[in-house]
Scaffold this motif. Sequence first.
Motif, PDB file in Angstrom:
ATOM      1  N   PHE A  65      -4.792  -8.255 -12.024  1.00 23.41           N
ATOM      2  CA  PHE A  65      -5.808  -7.374 -11.447  1.00 23.41           C
ATOM      3  C   PHE A  65      -5.598  -5.913 -11.848  1.00 23.41           C
ATOM      4  O   PHE A  65      -6.415  -5.060 -11.523  1.00 23.41           O
ATOM      5  CB  PHE A  65      -5.809  -7.491  -9.914  1.00 23.41           C
ATOM      6  CG  PHE A  65      -6.597  -8.657  -9.398  1.00 23.41           C
ATOM      7  CD1 PHE A  65      -7.947  -8.526  -9.104  1.00 23.41           C
ATOM      8  CD2 PHE A  65      -5.998  -9.893  -9.209  1.00 23.41           C
ATOM      9  CE1 PHE A  65      -8.685  -9.592  -8.631  1.00 23.41           C
ATOM     10  CE2 PHE A  65      -6.719 -10.967  -8.734  1.00 23.41           C
ATOM     11  CZ  PHE A  65      -8.070 -10.828  -8.451  1.00 23.41           C
ATOM     12  N   GLY A  66      -4.464  -5.642 -12.494  1.00 22.88           N
ATOM     13  CA  GLY A  66      -4.183  -4.276 -12.915  1.00 22.88           C
ATOM     14  C   GLY A  66      -3.864  -3.348 -11.767  1.00 22.88           C
ATOM     15  O   GLY A  66      -4.199  -2.166 -11.803  1.00 22.88           O
ATOM     16  N   VAL A  67      -3.215  -3.901 -10.721  1.00 22.19           N
ATOM     17  CA  VAL A  67      -2.850  -3.101  -9.551  1.00 22.19           C
ATOM     18  C   VAL A  67      -1.375  -3.321  -9.225  1.00 22.19           C
ATOM     19  O   VAL A  67      -0.752  -4.272  -9.701  1.00 22.19           O
ATOM     20  CB  VAL A  67      -3.713  -3.466  -8.309  1.00 22.19           C
ATOM     21  CG1 VAL A  67      -5.184  -3.218  -8.587  1.00 22.19           C
ATOM     22  CG2 VAL A  67      -3.481  -4.899  -7.875  1.00 22.19           C
ATOM     23  N   ALA A  68      -0.844  -2.453  -8.403  1.00 24.80           N
ATOM     24  CA  ALA A  68       0.510  -2.644  -7.904  1.00 24.80           C
ATOM     25  C   ALA A  68       0.505  -3.773  -6.870  1.00 24.80           C
ATOM     26  O   ALA A  68      -0.532  -4.017  -6.229  1.00 24.80           O
ATOM     27  CB  ALA A  68       1.017  -1.354  -7.257  1.00 24.80           C
ATOM     28  N   VAL A  69       1.629  -4.427  -6.706  1.00 22.21           N
ATOM     29  CA  VAL A  69       1.728  -5.513  -5.718  1.00 22.21           C
ATOM     30  C   VAL A  69       1.281  -5.017  -4.349  1.00 22.21           C
ATOM     31  O   VAL A  69       0.558  -5.711  -3.628  1.00 22.21           O
ATOM     32  CB  VAL A  69       3.169  -6.080  -5.669  1.00 22.21           C
ATOM     33  CG1 VAL A  69       3.352  -7.008  -4.483  1.00 22.21           C
ATOM     34  CG2 VAL A  69       3.500  -6.808  -6.966  1.00 22.21           C
ATOM     35  N   ALA A  70       1.675  -3.812  -4.001  1.00 17.04           N
ATOM     36  CA  ALA A  70       1.304  -3.254  -2.695  1.00 17.04           C
ATOM     37  C   ALA A  70      -0.201  -3.081  -2.539  1.00 17.04           C
ATOM     38  O   ALA A  70      -0.702  -2.966  -1.415  1.00 17.04           O
ATOM     39  CB  ALA A  70       2.007  -1.910  -2.493  1.00 17.04           C
ATOM     40  N   ASP A  71      -0.929  -3.082  -3.641  1.00 16.69           N
ATOM     41  CA  ASP A  71      -2.379  -2.880  -3.599  1.00 16.69           C
ATOM     42  C   ASP A  71      -3.180  -4.168  -3.738  1.00 16.69           C
ATOM     43  O   ASP A  71      -4.409  -4.129  -3.880  1.00 16.69           O
ATOM     44  CB  ASP A  71      -2.794  -1.894  -4.695  1.00 16.69           C
ATOM     45  CG  ASP A  71      -2.188  -0.519  -4.474  1.00 16.69           C
ATOM     46  OD1 ASP A  71      -1.976  -0.147  -3.301  1.00 16.69           O
ATOM     47  OD2 ASP A  71      -1.915   0.168  -5.474  1.00 16.69           O
TER      48      ASP A  71
END
Length: 127
Positions: free
Chosen positions: A17-23
Motif C-alpha cells: 500500500f506504500g504506507v508505514a505499518v502504523a498507517d
Amino acid sequence: MTGLVDADKEDSWAQAFGVAVADLLESNVFVAREDLEHEYVSALTEDQLIRALCSSGVFIETNLLRACNSSDLASLTKEQLTHFCRHKNRKVNCAIAVAPIIESSHVDQMGGIREIVDFLSRRQSTC
C-alpha cells in the motif's frame, strides 16, 4: 476495500500500500494480532469449534483426531485446534466452518474482527 491481515504479513501489506505499518488502518487494513485462526479459536470454546468443524461436512472426527494427535475429542486443546485450523490446506475451510457460529459476544473477543465491525458500523452510519 477493507481487509484483515495476519500480524506476520503486516509489513508486506504496508509495503504493497506504500504506507508505514502504523498507517495500515488509514488504508482500511486491519491486523489480527496473531492471525485469524487465533482470533476465532480464542473466542470460541473447544466444544463449539469441534462441533462446527465436524458438522461442516468438510472435516470428519477421525481426521481431526489424527491431525491433532489425539485419541478423543474431549481432550483437544485450543492450542491443538489452532494448529489444526492454521494448516495451509485447511485455513479457508476452517474459517467457513466456524463463521456461522460466530456471534457478537465472540466478535467482542476478536480484536481485528472487532475493529473491522466497528469501522464498517461507523462507515454505514455516515452514508
